[in-house]
Design a protein around this motif. Sequence first.
Motif, PDB file in Angstrom:
ATOM      1  N   GLY A  62      29.775 -21.772  62.110  1.00 11.39           N
ATOM      2  CA  GLY A  62      28.886 -21.015  62.976  1.00 11.39           C
ATOM      3  C   GLY A  62      27.546 -20.728  62.338  1.00 11.39           C
ATOM      4  N   LEU A  63      26.636 -20.219  63.141  1.00 12.81           N
ATOM      5  CA  LEU A  63      25.281 -19.894  62.690  1.00 12.81           C
ATOM      6  C   LEU A  63      25.005 -18.420  62.941  1.00 12.81           C
ATOM      7  CD1 LEU A  63      23.391 -22.979  64.163  1.00 12.81           C
ATOM      8  CD2 LEU A  63      24.048 -22.625  61.775  1.00 12.81           C
ATOM      9  N   THR A  64      24.451 -17.750  61.936  1.00 12.07           N
ATOM     10  CA  THR A  64      24.185 -16.320  62.043  1.00 12.07           C
ATOM     11  C   THR A  64      22.748 -16.036  61.657  1.00 12.07           C
ATOM     12  OG1 THR A  64      26.475 -15.857  61.392  1.00 12.07           O
ATOM     13  CG2 THR A  64      24.939 -14.018  61.343  1.00 12.07           C
ATOM     14  N   GLY A  65      22.024 -15.354  62.521  1.00 14.15           N
ATOM     15  CA  GLY A  65      20.627 -15.039  62.270  1.00 14.15           C
ATOM     16  C   GLY A  65      20.439 -13.823  61.383  1.00 14.15           C
ATOM     17  N   HIS A  66      19.257 -13.711  60.835  1.00 16.72           N
ATOM     18  CA  HIS A  66      18.889 -12.623  59.929  1.00 16.72           C
ATOM     19  C   HIS A  66      19.066 -11.255  60.588  1.00 16.72           C
ATOM     20  CE1 HIS A  66      16.322 -10.276  57.181  1.00 16.72           C
ATOM     21  NE2 HIS A  66      15.656  -9.872  58.239  1.00 16.72           N
ATOM     22  N   ALA A  67      18.752 -11.148  61.882  1.00 13.77           N
ATOM     23  CA  ALA A  67      18.757  -9.855  62.560  1.00 13.77           C
ATOM     24  C   ALA A  67      20.124  -9.460  63.112  1.00 13.77           C
ATOM     25  CB  ALA A  67      17.741  -9.872  63.707  1.00 13.77           C
ATOM     26  N   GLU A  68      21.127 -10.332  62.981  1.00 14.80           N
ATOM     27  CA  GLU A  68      22.437 -10.024  63.547  1.00 14.80           C
ATOM     28  C   GLU A  68      23.224  -9.085  62.635  1.00 14.80           C
ATOM     29  OE1 GLU A  68      24.646 -13.360  65.060  1.00 14.80           O
ATOM     30  OE2 GLU A  68      22.816 -14.535  65.299  1.00 14.80           O
ATOM     31  N   ALA A  99      16.280 -16.378  62.277  1.00 15.10           N
ATOM     32  CA  ALA A  99      15.956 -14.967  62.537  1.00 15.10           C
ATOM     33  C   ALA A  99      16.907 -14.398  63.593  1.00 15.10           C
ATOM     34  CB  ALA A  99      14.511 -14.829  62.988  1.00 15.10           C
ATOM     35  N   PHE A 100      16.876 -14.967  64.803  1.00 12.31           N
ATOM     36  CA  PHE A 100      17.775 -14.516  65.869  1.00 12.31           C
ATOM     37  C   PHE A 100      17.803 -15.576  66.963  1.00 12.31           C
ATOM     38  CE2 PHE A 100      13.602 -12.523  66.284  1.00 12.31           C
ATOM     39  CZ  PHE A 100      13.204 -12.898  67.548  1.00 12.31           C
ATOM     40  N   ARG A 101      18.828 -15.483  67.779  1.00 13.66           N
ATOM     41  CA  ARG A 101      19.009 -16.439  68.875  1.00 13.66           C
ATOM     42  C   ARG A 101      18.280 -15.939  70.117  1.00 13.66           C
ATOM     43  NH1 ARG A 101      22.044 -20.780  70.045  1.00 13.66           N
ATOM     44  NH2 ARG A 101      22.598 -21.142  72.219  1.00 13.66           N
ATOM     45  N   VAL A 102      17.717 -16.870  70.907  1.00 14.40           N
ATOM     46  CA  VAL A 102      17.022 -16.514  72.143  1.00 14.40           C
ATOM     47  C   VAL A 102      17.534 -17.388  73.282  1.00 14.40           C
ATOM     48  CG1 VAL A 102      14.947 -15.760  70.918  1.00 14.40           C
ATOM     49  CG2 VAL A 102      15.124 -18.132  71.695  1.00 14.40           C
ATOM     50  N   SER A 103      17.266 -16.931  74.489  1.00 12.50           N
ATOM     51  CA  SER A 103      17.666 -17.672  75.685  1.00 12.50           C
ATOM     52  C   SER A 103      16.432 -18.236  76.382  1.00 12.50           C
ATOM     53  CB  SER A 103      18.421 -16.757  76.654  1.00 12.50           C
ATOM     54  OG  SER A 103      19.587 -16.232  76.050  1.00 12.50           O
ATOM     55  N   ALA A 104      16.628 -19.304  77.120  1.00 11.37           N
ATOM     56  CA  ALA A 104      15.530 -19.938  77.850  1.00 11.37           C
ATOM     57  C   ALA A 104      14.845 -18.924  78.761  1.00 11.37           C
ATOM     58  CB  ALA A 104      16.064 -21.107  78.667  1.00 11.37           C
ATOM     59  N   GLY A 105      13.506 -18.902  78.707  1.00  4.26           N
ATOM     60  CA  GLY A 105      12.741 -18.003  79.557  1.00  4.26           C
ATOM     61  C   GLY A 105      12.547 -16.602  78.998  1.00  4.26           C
ATOM     62  N   GLU A 106      13.127 -16.311  77.828  1.00  2.00           N
ATOM     63  CA  GLU A 106      13.061 -14.957  77.276  1.00  2.00           C
ATOM     64  C   GLU A 106      11.725 -14.696  76.569  1.00  2.00           C
ATOM     65  OE1 GLU A 106      15.226 -12.349  73.705  1.00  2.00           O
ATOM     66  OE2 GLU A 106      16.167 -14.193  74.443  1.00  2.00           O
ATOM     67  N   ASP A 107      11.192 -13.500  76.763  1.00  2.13           N
ATOM     68  CA  ASP A 107      10.066 -13.030  75.951  1.00  2.13           C
ATOM     69  C   ASP A 107      10.666 -12.462  74.668  1.00  2.13           C
ATOM     70  OD1 ASP A 107       7.977 -11.792  74.681  1.00  2.13           O
ATOM     71  OD2 ASP A 107       7.395 -10.512  76.362  1.00  2.13           O
TER      72      ASP A 107
END
Length: 220
Positions: A62-68, A99-107
């Motif tokens: 798995g992958l884990t971001g810095h902010a999680e 850093a962190f995961r984002v979703s399509a269309g997210e600001d």
Amino acid sequence: MKRNVSDLLAPAAAVLLVALVVAAAAGAWPPFVAVESGSMEPTVERGDLVVVTSAERFPWGGLTGHAEPDAPTRLGGTGDVVVFDPPDDGQHPILHRLAFRVSAGEDWTDRADPALLDGDCDDIESCPAPHDGYITFGDANGEYDQSAGIATVVREEWVTAKALVSVPNLGWFRVGVDAAIARIGLLPTAVGVGGAAAVAGGFGAVLIGWAGRGRGGRRK
């Protein structure tokens, strides 16, 4: 003659065998990455060699971001450090931290560290997020890759490996080989490296033979 050829080829074969064993354990090929820039300093510097593994390899799956929450410590910081290679961008693969995961269309700037942003969402080409993926950064850089225009949001399928440990200065050989390939081509570089390995193996075999004969002489 056959024995001499065998002695010359033995070191190269040993190196290849070690690389194959490490690759089998890591689940990634190549299992090592040579660092070509200072974007991950001070923990990882140019010329270091980084051992990598498949992103899904047990027990580092798995992958884990810095902010999680409960992000693992990797190469002197929190969050996984990964190798990603966006298609058709004309760059070498990049070794940076998630850093962190984002979703399509997210600001995604709403969740970002303001110190790592240059402007708001309207000023950043990769905002809103064009697709699902990750925001990334180099530890030594002052911005997210997506804010600085280094990379767009990193799709998970672009992540080819993630880092486990780094070894200082052992990556210079790989950096040199890559530079030689870019300058003179793959075949001449392979011939040159193979020749150097054969010569080194020959000298090693001679030295080992001398040492063996010396010990044999002392036993008499």
